[in-house]
Scaffold this motif. Structure first.
Motif, PDB file in Angstrom:
ATOM      1  N   LEU A 119       6.104   0.632   4.055  1.00 40.58           N
ATOM      2  CA  LEU A 119       4.782   1.003   3.552  1.00 40.58           C
ATOM      3  C   LEU A 119       3.851   1.515   4.649  1.00 40.58           C
ATOM      4  CD1 LEU A 119       2.800   1.084   1.147  1.00 40.58           C
ATOM      5  CD2 LEU A 119       2.117  -1.245   1.776  1.00 40.58           C
ATOM      6  N   LEU A 120       3.654   0.731   5.701  1.00 39.86           N
ATOM      7  CA  LEU A 120       2.694   1.115   6.736  1.00 39.86           C
ATOM      8  C   LEU A 120       3.194   2.258   7.606  1.00 39.86           C
ATOM      9  CD1 LEU A 120       1.245  -1.502   5.854  1.00 39.86           C
ATOM     10  CD2 LEU A 120       0.708  -1.899   8.255  1.00 39.86           C
ATOM     11  N   ASP A 121       4.500   2.390   7.725  1.00 38.08           N
ATOM     12  CA  ASP A 121       5.046   3.436   8.589  1.00 38.08           C
ATOM     13  C   ASP A 121       5.279   4.745   7.838  1.00 38.08           C
ATOM     14  OD1 ASP A 121       6.102   3.475  11.523  1.00 38.08           O
ATOM     15  OD2 ASP A 121       7.552   4.648  10.395  1.00 38.08           O
ATOM     16  N   LEU A 122       5.785   4.661   6.621  1.00 39.65           N
ATOM     17  CA  LEU A 122       6.152   5.843   5.850  1.00 39.65           C
ATOM     18  C   LEU A 122       5.325   6.015   4.583  1.00 39.65           C
ATOM     19  CD1 LEU A 122      10.039   5.367   6.121  1.00 39.65           C
ATOM     20  CD2 LEU A 122       8.597   6.829   7.555  1.00 39.65           C
ATOM     21  N   GLY A 123       5.086   4.928   3.885  1.00 38.36           N
ATOM     22  CA  GLY A 123       4.399   4.987   2.599  1.00 38.36           C
ATOM     23  C   GLY A 123       2.979   5.523   2.669  1.00 38.36           C
ATOM     24  N   VAL A 124       2.367   5.428   3.849  1.00 36.18           N
ATOM     25  CA  VAL A 124       1.006   5.946   3.985  1.00 36.18           C
ATOM     26  C   VAL A 124       0.958   7.457   3.750  1.00 36.18           C
ATOM     27  CG1 VAL A 124       0.130   4.128   5.493  1.00 36.18           C
ATOM     28  CG2 VAL A 124       1.302   6.095   6.501  1.00 36.18           C
ATOM     29  N   TYR A 125       2.058   8.165   3.991  1.00 32.94           N
ATOM     30  CA  TYR A 125       2.051   9.617   3.822  1.00 32.94           C
ATOM     31  C   TYR A 125       2.026  10.040   2.352  1.00 32.94           C
ATOM     32  CZ  TYR A 125       2.612  10.136   8.835  1.00 32.94           C
ATOM     33  OH  TYR A 125       2.397  10.102  10.193  1.00 32.94           O
ATOM     34  N   PRO A 126       2.908   9.505   1.490  1.00 33.62           N
ATOM     35  CA  PRO A 126       2.776   9.823   0.069  1.00 33.62           C
ATOM     36  C   PRO A 126       1.418   9.402  -0.495  1.00 33.62           C
ATOM     37  CG  PRO A 126       4.920   8.836   0.494  1.00 33.62           C
ATOM     38  CD  PRO A 126       4.131   8.720   1.766  1.00 33.62           C
ATOM     39  N   ILE A 127       0.909   8.259  -0.041  1.00 33.49           N
ATOM     40  CA  ILE A 127      -0.392   7.801  -0.529  1.00 33.49           C
ATOM     41  C   ILE A 127      -1.499   8.769  -0.119  1.00 33.49           C
ATOM     42  CG2 ILE A 127      -2.168   6.013  -0.201  1.00 33.49           C
ATOM     43  CD1 ILE A 127       0.135   3.952  -0.168  1.00 33.49           C
ATOM     44  N   ASN A 128      -1.514   9.177   1.131  1.00 31.50           N
ATOM     45  CA  ASN A 128      -2.520  10.137   1.581  1.00 31.50           C
ATOM     46  C   ASN A 128      -2.353  11.484   0.889  1.00 31.50           C
ATOM     47  OD1 ASN A 128      -4.479   9.433   4.039  1.00 31.50           O
ATOM     48  ND2 ASN A 128      -2.628   8.188   4.255  1.00 31.50           N
ATOM     49  N   PHE A 129      -1.111  11.889   0.666  1.00 31.46           N
ATOM     50  CA  PHE A 129      -0.841  13.149  -0.033  1.00 31.46           C
ATOM     51  C   PHE A 129      -1.450  13.108  -1.432  1.00 31.46           C
ATOM     52  CE2 PHE A 129       1.966  15.839  -2.685  1.00 31.46           C
ATOM     53  CZ  PHE A 129       1.869  17.048  -2.002  1.00 31.46           C
ATOM     54  N   ALA A 130      -1.265  12.001  -2.117  1.00 28.19           N
ATOM     55  CA  ALA A 130      -1.799  11.854  -3.478  1.00 28.19           C
ATOM     56  C   ALA A 130      -3.317  11.849  -3.491  1.00 28.19           C
ATOM     57  CB  ALA A 130      -1.255  10.572  -4.107  1.00 28.19           C
ATOM     58  N   LEU A 131      -3.918  11.128  -2.562  1.00 27.28           N
ATOM     59  CA  LEU A 131      -5.372  11.040  -2.531  1.00 27.28           C
ATOM     60  C   LEU A 131      -6.014  12.356  -2.106  1.00 27.28           C
ATOM     61  CD1 LEU A 131      -5.858   7.461  -0.994  1.00 27.28           C
ATOM     62  CD2 LEU A 131      -5.889   8.147  -3.399  1.00 27.28           C
ATOM     63  N   MET A 132      -5.347  13.093  -1.207  1.00 25.98           N
ATOM     64  CA  MET A 132      -5.867  14.410  -0.825  1.00 25.98           C
ATOM     65  C   MET A 132      -5.824  15.378  -2.006  1.00 25.98           C
ATOM     66  SD  MET A 132      -4.681  15.251   3.101  1.00 25.98           S
ATOM     67  CE  MET A 132      -2.972  14.749   2.964  1.00 25.98           C
ATOM     68  N   ALA A 133      -4.815  15.252  -2.839  1.00 25.28           N
ATOM     69  CA  ALA A 133      -4.651  16.162  -3.976  1.00 25.28           C
ATOM     70  C   ALA A 133      -5.511  15.767  -5.171  1.00 25.28           C
ATOM     71  CB  ALA A 133      -3.185  16.219  -4.391  1.00 25.28           C
ATOM     72  N   PHE A 134      -5.574  14.469  -5.466  1.00 23.74           N
ATOM     73  CA  PHE A 134      -6.195  14.008  -6.709  1.00 23.74           C
ATOM     74  C   PHE A 134      -7.505  13.242  -6.528  1.00 23.74           C
ATOM     75  CE2 PHE A 134      -2.095  13.903  -9.535  1.00 23.74           C
ATOM     76  CZ  PHE A 134      -2.100  15.290  -9.543  1.00 23.74           C
ATOM     77  N   GLY A 135      -7.920  12.993  -5.287  1.00 20.23           N
ATOM     78  CA  GLY A 135      -9.165  12.272  -5.080  1.00 20.23           C
ATOM     79  C   GLY A 135      -8.983  10.766  -5.021  1.00 20.23           C
ATOM     80  N   ASN A 136     -10.096  10.043  -5.053  1.00 26.61           N
ATOM     81  CA  ASN A 136     -10.072   8.605  -4.767  1.00 26.61           C
ATOM     82  C   ASN A 136     -10.295   7.686  -5.965  1.00 26.61           C
ATOM     83  OD1 ASN A 136      -9.810   9.067  -1.913  1.00 26.61           O
ATOM     84  ND2 ASN A 136     -11.976   9.632  -1.885  1.00 26.61           N
TER      85      ASN A 136
END
Length: 333
Positions: free
Chosen positions: A173-190
């Motif tokens: 999660l902290l090493d890899l999962g942060v990237y999909p999470i940031n990708f989603a939030l950058m695309a769809f907001g918070n």
């Protein structure tokens, strides 16, 4: 500040990539490298032509010539090392994940504000021009109204100590999962309304792989996976009523292909030439320092804290705990 003199804490692979990047930038240089082992720092300095090598982190932050400190140590040490920098008045560019948990992040950001010291999270995709291009494509309606996103990032890296040990804030999660999470939030907001998830833990009790679903208040959904057990395609797919966009590598996007709803390629967009991708977070930090800001526009403190809180919630649901999750003075298990 004409040329930003960057000091690096930690001499591992990420630090080497940053040093190589800085060596090829026009407005920044690697001024110093600090390791707990002086010989390791000297070896690093020789390899990357760094003028100053330190056998302790304290020596680096005490050097008045250092303009910005890049922290490249394991997640478990980010809080300690960032706090050391702030207490010495040194601006900080701290690798993701920002800290081991939200409590540490909140404490660091509070201290930085009190001391009026700049600090930002080095989640490099947030600073990349091509990430902004992808968001602009969505805003321009190239795929109509977006409603679904899928993204994954997986590497077969379960053998690495910093990933499999809870005392190093390990896990996918902290090493890899942060990237999909940031990708989603950058695309769809918070405006995330609900989060569901599942994980598989390793023998040490950290998440080896996970699946996470965000439901947003406007009805959008994002389904994300990360794993340290296997290789993955690293793709991100954003789907709308008129088509979809496939991003080839959410960790450092080089290409985005737009398809019609009939699955025909409409257009392809390519990442502009870059050194490594790390240069953008350095440039954003330099700009913020020149403006007297305490944070960057691309990754404001509020967003860093929001994501750390999401990571905490996920780990709590999974029963993944780090030693640093226990507050000082609290002996509860």
């Amino acid at each position: 500040m004409n040329i930003c003199k960057v000091g690096i804490i930690g001499a591992g692979s990420i630090a080497q990539k940053m040093a190589d990047t800085l060596n090829r930038m026009e407005n920044a240089i690697v001024y110093g490298i600090a390791s707990r082992q002086l010989e390791k720092a000297r070896s690093f300095a020789d390899k990357f032509n760094v003028p100053h090598a330190y056998g302790s982190y304290e020596e680096l932050v005490a050097d008045s010539e250092v303009d910005l400190v890049y922290i490249a140590t394991p997640h478990s040490l980010h809080y300690e090392h960032a706090r050391l920098c702030i207490e010495h008045g040194k601006p900080v560019l701290c690798e993701k994940a920002f800290t081991a948990n939200a409590r540490q992040a909140k404490s660091l950001l509070k201290l930085a504000k009190e001391k009026k010291v700049f600090i930002t999270e080095a989640i490099w995709t947030r600073f990349m021009p091509f990430s902004k291009t992808i968001r602009q494509l969505l805003d321009d309606g190239i795929i109509g109204t977006p409603s679904m996103l899928t993204a994954g990032l997986s590497y077969a890296v379960a053998h690495k100590e910093r990933l499999f040990k809870p005392e190093l804030a390990g896990g996918a999660l902290l090493d890899l999962g942060v990237y999909p999470i940031n990708f989603a939030l950058m695309a769809f907001g918070n405006d995330v309304e609900n989060i569901t998830s599942a994980c598989v833990k390793n023998e040490y009790g950290v998440d080896a792989q996970n699946s996470i679903t965000f439901r947003f208040k406007d009805g959008k959904m994002a389904v994300m996976q990360s794993s340290m057990l296997c290789a993955g395609d690293r793709h991100g797919v954003i789907s709308g009523d008129k088509g979809y966009i496939i991003v080839d590598n959410i960790n450092n996007p080089q290409q985005a292909t737009v398809y019609s709803k009939g699955h025909e390629i409409i257009k392809q967009f390519h990442c502009p030439p870059q050194i490594s991708g790390y240069e953008y977070e350095v440039e954003a930090s330099i700009k913020a320092l020149q403006e007297g800001a305490l944070e960057t526009r691309d990754m404001p403190h509020e967003e860093t804290l929001r994501i750390m809180q999401i990571l905490d919630e996920l780990r709590s649901e999974w029963g993944v705990q780090y030693p640093m999750d226990i507050e000082p003075g609290n002996n509860a298990c």
